[in-house]
Every structure is written in C-alpha cells, then in structure tokens.
Design an enzyme around this catalytic site. Structure first.
Site, short mmCIF file in Angstrom:
data_model
loop_
_atom_site.label_atom_id
_atom_site.label_comp_id
_atom_site.label_asym_id
_atom_site.label_seq_id
_atom_site.Cartn_x
_atom_site.Cartn_y
_atom_site.Cartn_z
N GLY A 1 51.06 8.08 68.93
CA GLY A 1 51.03 9.07 67.86
C GLY A 1 50.41 10.39 68.29
O GLY A 1 50.97 11.46 68.02
N GLN B 1 51.53 6.27 59.77
CA GLN B 1 51.02 5.23 58.85
C GLN B 1 52.07 4.69 57.89
O GLN B 1 51.73 3.87 57.02
CB GLN B 1 49.80 5.74 58.09
CG GLN B 1 48.55 5.85 58.96
CD GLN B 1 48.02 4.50 59.47
OE1 GLN B 1 48.42 3.42 58.99
NE2 GLN B 1 47.12 4.55 60.44
N HIS C 1 51.68 0.87 68.10
CA HIS C 1 50.62 -0.12 67.85
C HIS C 1 50.23 -0.23 66.39
O HIS C 1 49.47 -1.11 66.00
CB HIS C 1 49.39 0.15 68.73
CG HIS C 1 48.56 1.33 68.35
ND1 HIS C 1 47.36 1.19 67.69
CD2 HIS C 1 48.72 2.66 68.55
CE1 HIS C 1 46.82 2.39 67.51
NE2 HIS C 1 47.63 3.30 68.02
N CYS D 1 36.08 9.56 63.22
CA CYS D 1 35.11 10.66 63.16
C CYS D 1 34.17 10.53 61.96
O CYS D 1 33.28 11.34 61.78
CB CYS D 1 35.82 12.00 63.14
SG CYS D 1 37.05 12.13 61.88
N1 PLP Z 1 48.45 9.97 62.84
C1 PLP Z 1 47.95 9.08 61.99
C2 PLP Z 1 48.21 9.23 60.52
C3 PLP Z 1 47.18 8.00 62.47
O1 PLP Z 1 46.68 7.11 61.60
C4 PLP Z 1 46.96 7.89 63.85
C5 PLP Z 1 46.12 6.79 64.38
O2 PLP Z 1 45.28 6.25 63.70
C6 PLP Z 1 47.53 8.84 64.72
C7 PLP Z 1 48.25 9.87 64.17
C8 PLP Z 1 47.34 8.74 66.20
O3 PLP Z 1 48.10 7.69 66.72
P1 PLP Z 1 47.75 6.99 68.14
O4 PLP Z 1 46.60 6.09 67.90
O5 PLP Z 1 48.99 6.24 68.50
O6 PLP Z 1 47.46 8.08 69.10
#
Ligand code: PLP
Length: 408
Positions: free
Chosen positions: A94, A208, A231, A348
């Site tokens: 992501g 999500q 994942h 965070c």
């Molecule tokens: N965007 C959202 C809404 C997420 O929940 C996450 C991960 O928690 C990401 C982006 C980032 O994804 P990744 O963990 O595959 O880098």
C-alpha cells in the site's frame, strides 16, 4: 519482602473467567493491521520458491512458465479490481502504491501543484504530502478536507477547493474507508465527478476495502488510480497493486529493467504476485461473512458496557470502541495478557499522542484516550466474539479500577 505481582498471574481469576481463556489459541482481532495468510496463497509461495523460481525475464522454458503464471495472476487481480490486466502494476504494498501515484502525478503534470486530501488519511498519503509541502520550488499547495463526527467530508467543501485556482488542480486523493474507524467515504462518486469537472485526477486508497467491498464500484465511478495491499486480505506482506486507468499518463519513479511494462522496474516478487493472484481469484467480499459477527460484538459489548461509544463505523469488520476514562494502551496490553489481540488504532497513535483520525472527528476527551480498534476477518469465529466480549469486559473493569483518579 512483599511479592510483586506477576504479569499474567491467574490466581485471582474466577473459574468461569479462566474457562474463557485459551492462550494456545489467541483471539486475533487486529486484521486491519494485517491478516492471516490464506492456504492457497501459502501454496503458491511454496511452489514459486521451490519449483518456479526462474527469473520471468529469461527466454528459456523455466522463465516462460513463471512469466505465464504472472500473466494469470495479473488477470486474476484485474478481475478482482474490475479492470483490464494492463491497467495493473504490481508493487510492494500500500505505501509504495500510494507514494508512486503521488510521485507519478506530480512529475507528469508539472507545474500543476494543488493536491486535495483529507485529514484522516493514512500516513502513507499524509506523510508523502507533508514532504511535498516542504519543497520551495515548485511550492505545492496541499489542501486538507476536514471531517464531521462520523469521519465524513463535506462534498461542498471539496467543490469550493476545486473551484478555487482551477488551473492549478492536480490530484484529489482520498481513502475508500478509514483504517482506524472503518468510516466509508460515501460520496466518492460525486467527488470523482467534481474532480474531473475541475481538471484534477482522482486516486482512491482502497487498502482497507479490498476483500471487503467491491472494488469495481470505484472503477465504474471513474477513478483514475486505485491502490491495494495484499497483506490486508490474506495475501503475504510485500505485495500490492496500483490500478492506473487506461489512457492516464504514468511516469515511472523506479527505473531499471522493463518489468511491469516499464512502469515499475525490478525483478518481480514472483511468490507475492502469484499469492496475490490466488487470493484475488477466490476472494468473495468478506463483509457478508463478518457482518453478523460485527453486529454481535457491538450488541453484546454495549449491553455489558453501556458507557462505550462506537467511533465512526461503516465497513463491517472494523470496530473502533471508545472506552470511558481508560488509556487505550493499558487496555490493549491487558487484553493481550488475556490472549485477545487488538490495536490502539494506528502506528502513530501511541504514547500521549492521540489518533489524528479521532481528533479530527472531535471524539471527546473522556473517550479519545481509551479508543481501541477491533478488526475481524473471514477467520474470526462466533465463539471468539463471545469470549472476546467477556474478556474485554473484565479487562475494562480492571483497567478502570487502576485508572480511577488518574484518567480524567
Ligand atoms: N492505506 C491504508 C488505509 C492502510 O490501512 C494502510 C496500512 O495499514 C496503508 C495504506 C499502507 O499499506 P502497507 O502496509 O501495505 O504499506
């Protein structure tokens, strides 16, 4: 000398409560952080590691087989997204996908500089944009939509932002659903139409919702980009994908070989791609499976603990509960001690720093420190939900007793 209490000491637990605990089989309610890998995905990985390990760029038969397998995986992922195979670019997940979309768009459309996003986005978006804000030339204009108490933005505010200095409009980037609260951005179709009307491209962070809601709906709405991460829906970590609408200019940001049609160089993560393909092929939308579990969890917990609040909500499987007058980390650690794995909501949001999402939703002081995310998956069972609620109730009572007089 007095004996110090031991973490995990069970002596003061009642027989009934002990019967709920099963330390050999913890109750995993942290699926928005990551999911258990599906057996079909694992099998693909093992096959790719043990047998089909050739480099897909070669010209011998072993390479041709791997190349063919990637082709099939790409078709499956395209089917899952609801697009054409050549509109899919495989990435590492992501974060890379989102960064790539932003980086590509700013390079392709220099010097346009206005990017609109929302204050509740994931760090992958917000922190990339924060870096852009630091640049002096070109000076990027990052505009943030705020949200109401449910986590939704106002479409009229988006139109005002877009209609101001129209010639600078570059990108609108919004998530489909929030990772902490599950809030679904319900007005994305209108947001896409408005963005296009005022000359901006549109990106949806669908990380999500992949595997939970139909992704095709966003393609049909006309989004230019959409990003997913394996994942989060039972594929392994380290694999993701970007949808780039056919005809939309794309500037690569990683250079090297001609993999991914030159859009993302580097020898392919074959095990990851094949695993993602296997999941994409079989993945029904999990929302219908988790819906009754989601509802049961909320109904049972709120009847045992009427003082809780639900922060946001929308996607089945994501439940953000505000516990009154306790600290979320104390709750999550106590639950972990009892074999229930939940989350403070986002990486965070630790220590004294409260979640930027809940803050934006103006969650009250009584609850904001004590908000915990429980997230379900296709592997969550009804028995786990029933036991988890009893354990959460007990954990809350214990933590509340300790926090009394300390928390506001
Ligand atoms: N965007 C959202 C809404 C997420 O929940 C996450 C991960 O928690 C990401 C982006 C980032 O994804 P990744 O963990 O595959 O880098």
């Amino acid at each position: 000398m007095k004996k110090l209490p031991v973490i995990g000491q069970e002596n003061n637990l009642t027989f009934e409560f002990k019967s709920l605990l099963d330390f050999a089989n913890p109750i995993y309610l942290d699926n928005n952080a990551t999911t258990q890998i599906d057996d079909d995905a694992t099998n693909e990985i093992i096959k790719a590691l043990e047998k089909n390990y050739a480099n897909p760029s070669g010209i011998h038969n072993a390479s041709k087989i791997v190349k063919h397998n990637i082709l099939i995986a790409r078709e499956n992922v395209a089917g899952f997204i609801g697009c054409m195979p050549d509109e899919v670019i495989f990435t590492s997940g992501g974060t890379e996908s989102i960064n790539t979309v932003i980086n590509s768009v700013i390079q392709t459309h220099y010097p346009r500089k206005k990017i609109i996003t929302c204050v509740t986005e994931h760090g992958a978006t917000l922190n990339r944009l924060k870096e852009l804000e630091k640049l002096w030339s070109p000076k990027y204009d990052i505009v943030y939509l705020d949200v109401n108490q449910y986590g939704n933005f106002d479409i009229n505010k988006l139109e005002n932002m877009l209609s101001n200095n129209v010639q600078t409009n570059l990108l609108v980037t919004l998530m489909a659903a929030n990772n902490e609260t599950g809030t679904i951005h319900t007005n994305l179709d209108q947001a896409i139409q408005l963005s296009h009307k005022y000359g901006a491209l549109f990106h949806i962070d669908a990380v999500q919702v992949a595997g939970k809601l139909s992704l095709k709906q966003y393609i049909d709405m006309g989004t230019d980009f959409l990003t997913v991460s394996g994942h989060k829906f039972h594929a392994p970590k380290g694999i993701g994908a970007i949808y780039v609408k056919s005809g939309i200019a794309f500037t690569p940001t990683i250079f090297g070989g001609s993999q991914e049609s030159g859009k993302r160089a580097g020898t392919e993560n074959v095990p990851g791609i094949l695993a993602l393909g296997a999941i994409a092929k079989k993945m029904p939308e999990a929302s219908s499976y988790v819906k009754p579990l989601h509802e049961k969890f909320i109904n049972m917990l709120s009847s045992k603990l009427p003082s809780i609040i639900i922060n946001g909500g929308g996607v089945y499987g994501t439940i953000n509960i505000g516990f009154k007058y306790v600290h979320r980390e104390a709750m999550v650690l106590k639950l972990s001690e009892y074999g229930v794995y939940a989350s403070v909501g986002s990486a965070c949001a630790n220590g004294i720093e409260v979640s930027h999402v809940l803050k934006a939703m103006c969650v009250s002081q009584e609850y904001i420190h004590g908000s915990v995310r429980f997230s379900l998956s296709k592997y969550t069972t009804e028995d786990e939900i029933i036991r988890a609620v009893e354990i959460i109730y007990r954990a809350y009572c214990e933590i509340r007793d300790i926090s009394f007089g300390i928390m506001p």
